[in-house]
Design a protein around this motif. Structure first.
Motif, short mmCIF file in Angstrom:
data_model
loop_
_atom_site.label_atom_id
_atom_site.label_comp_id
_atom_site.label_asym_id
_atom_site.label_seq_id
_atom_site.Cartn_x
_atom_site.Cartn_y
_atom_site.Cartn_z
N ILE A 3 0.83 -1.21 0.00
CA ILE A 3 0.00 0.00 0.00
C ILE A 3 0.86 1.26 0.00
O ILE A 3 0.53 2.26 -0.65
N SER A 4 2.00 1.21 0.69
CA SER A 4 2.88 2.38 0.77
C SER A 4 3.42 2.79 -0.60
O SER A 4 3.77 3.95 -0.81
N HIS A 5 3.49 1.83 -1.52
CA HIS A 5 4.03 2.12 -2.86
C HIS A 5 2.96 1.94 -3.94
O HIS A 5 3.28 1.68 -5.10
N SER A 6 1.70 2.09 -3.54
CA SER A 6 0.60 1.88 -4.48
C SER A 6 0.26 3.15 -5.24
O SER A 6 0.63 4.26 -4.84
N SER A 7 -0.47 2.98 -6.32
CA SER A 7 -0.94 4.10 -7.13
C SER A 7 -2.44 4.30 -6.88
O SER A 7 -3.20 3.33 -6.90
N PRO A 8 -2.89 5.53 -6.67
CA PRO A 8 -4.33 5.77 -6.46
C PRO A 8 -5.17 5.45 -7.69
O PRO A 8 -6.39 5.32 -7.59
N ALA A 9 -4.53 5.30 -8.84
CA ALA A 9 -5.27 5.00 -10.07
C ALA A 9 -5.56 3.51 -10.24
O ALA A 9 -6.24 3.11 -11.18
N ARG A 10 -5.05 2.68 -9.31
CA ARG A 10 -5.23 1.23 -9.42
C ARG A 10 -5.94 0.68 -8.19
O ARG A 10 -5.94 1.29 -7.13
N MET A 11 -6.53 -0.51 -8.35
CA MET A 11 -7.11 -1.24 -7.22
C MET A 11 -6.23 -2.45 -6.94
O MET A 11 -6.04 -3.30 -7.81
N TYR A 12 -5.70 -2.52 -5.73
CA TYR A 12 -4.81 -3.62 -5.33
C TYR A 12 -5.66 -4.70 -4.67
O TYR A 12 -6.15 -4.54 -3.55
N ASP A 13 -5.85 -5.77 -5.42
CA ASP A 13 -6.74 -6.87 -5.05
C ASP A 13 -5.91 -7.91 -4.28
O ASP A 13 -5.30 -8.80 -4.87
N LEU A 14 -5.88 -7.78 -2.96
CA LEU A 14 -4.99 -8.58 -2.11
C LEU A 14 -5.74 -9.81 -1.60
O LEU A 14 -6.72 -9.70 -0.85
N LEU A 15 -5.26 -10.99 -1.98
CA LEU A 15 -5.94 -12.25 -1.67
C LEU A 15 -5.04 -13.11 -0.79
O LEU A 15 -4.02 -13.64 -1.26
N LEU A 16 -5.40 -13.22 0.48
CA LEU A 16 -4.60 -13.98 1.43
C LEU A 16 -5.23 -15.35 1.65
O LEU A 16 -6.34 -15.47 2.17
#
Length: 384
Positions: free
Chosen positions: A46-59
């Protein structure tokens, strides 16, 4: 848009992508012991994420305390461009008999959960897989956007093991006789993978890899060896910066300068840092780059739990060293969490008193005093 926090039973539910556009799926797996470290990985993504993308984190999880899942889900609500979902893999794991596959004291059955990704994520075409002893130092979407060009997956070469296949006679024999690989042929570290899930559903199923695990004699690196054999010739080499790691001293001395320069990169160029071997949450590995890990651990709601676990390993002299080296990061994290909580209350009070301007001014002054007191008290308490 899918629910941003949820736990799925893969035997009964189908998992859909979190977003229809700019979706970046990231898979990682753990059991209860590694859950706080998985959240540290999430914080770094998240610290290096882009606001233009959705980070779909699947644990992918198995037998993790429900209260911890709730804490993590509440923590994630502050990040509008990330969706953390928990995939309960336990029943499918039992059905596939993953629990009878070989393990070690550190490498538990959870390491095999990633093999289930193509079958579980039926509506996904591609995804990044990361081990949970990794932190991201760049936008993981950049790796996701790499073109696999028809390969099953992409990975970074495991330079040490490839070197051993050339110069260590015992490992040469294992490489040729058990893995049936040519000495020096491409061999990837499976901690970071860019997976073509659609292609793997056809040509590299979980059954294929499990068969390799059962048939290869005396596996040294378990599913990593099996994946290298199962995907032989169909792995695209990724830039080394996506899987950088520290080595034990005796391994480092065995590497020549050319090889050393390929695996020890400047921090500003690293995409993912992989803590193989000794971990930064263990006292005996508070050396190279452990400060990077603790920087992101301090952003999670589990940092105090991890800090106490580290304290229990230490004598008084070691504790003095720890406080001197890492306390600033933890103090700052504590203050940020307290102030964030207080800020939510402040906004609520502001809305409720907006009509009565005089009262609103009084309340704002009270909160200003409270903020100043909170910051100083928190720092003093943590330092003590």
């Amino acid at each position: 848009m899918q629910e941003r926090t949820k736990t799925y039973n893969v035997m009964e539910e189908t998992i859909e992508p979190a977003s229809l556009s700019a979706n970046v799926p990231v898979i990682f797996c753990c059991d209860a012991n590694y859950f706080p470290h998985a959240m540290t990985l999430v914080a770094s993504i998240i610290s290096h994420s882009s606001p233009a993308r959705m980070y779909d984190l699947l644990l992918f999880i198995d037998k993790i305390d429900y209260d911890k899942l709730c804490i993590a889900q509440e923590w994630m609500k502050q990040y509008p461009n990330a969706c953390l979902r928990f995939v309960d893999i336990s029943k499918l794991s039992d059905k596939m008999q993953l629990n009878i596959l070989p393990t070690t004291a550190r490498l538990t059955t959870a390491m095999y959960f990633r093999l289930l990704a193509p079958a579980v994520l039926k509506n996904y075409h591609k995804a990044v897989y990361l081990d949970v002893d990794i932190i991201c130092l760049d936008d993981i979407a950049l790796l996701f956007e790499e073109d696999l060009a028809g390969f099953l997956a992409g990975g970074c070469e495991d330079i040490l093991l490839m070197r051993l296949s050339k110069c260590d006679s015992q490992y040469q024999r294992y490489w040729k006789e058990s893995l049936r690989l040519k000495p020096g042929s491409f061999y990837f570290n499976s901690g970071v993978l860019l997976m073509d899930l659609e292609a793997m559903r056809k040509d590299c199923t979980v059954d294929n890899v499990i068969e390799m695990i059962h048939t290869i004699p005396d596996l040294m690196y378990l599913d990593q060896d099996a994946l290298n054999v199962a995907m032989k010739g169909r792995i695209k080499e990724m830039p080394a910066r996506w899987n950088c790691y520290d080595w034990f001293d005796e391994q480092m001395t065995a590497l020549d300068e050319t090889v050393h320069s390929r695996i020890v990169l400047p921090r500003e160029t690293i995409g993912c840092h992989h803590f193989i071997g000794k971990k930064p949450w263990s006292w005996d590995h508070l050396g190279n780059n452990a400060d990077l890990y603790w920087e992101y651990a301090a952003e999670t709601p589990f940092h105090e739990e991890m800090w106490r676990a580290l304290q229990r390993q230490c004598s008084i002299p070691k504790m003095i060293y720890l406080y001197g080296k890492y306390s600033v990061q933890l103090i700052n994290a504590k203050i940020r969490h307290r102030l964030a909580s207080a800020n939510k209350k402040k906004k609520f009070v502001g809305r409720m008193t907006s009509i009565l301007s005089k009262r609103r001014a009084i309340v704002k002054n009270m909160w200003k005093i409270r903020f100043n007191k909170l910051s100083s008290e928190t720092a003093e308490k943590f330092i003590r």
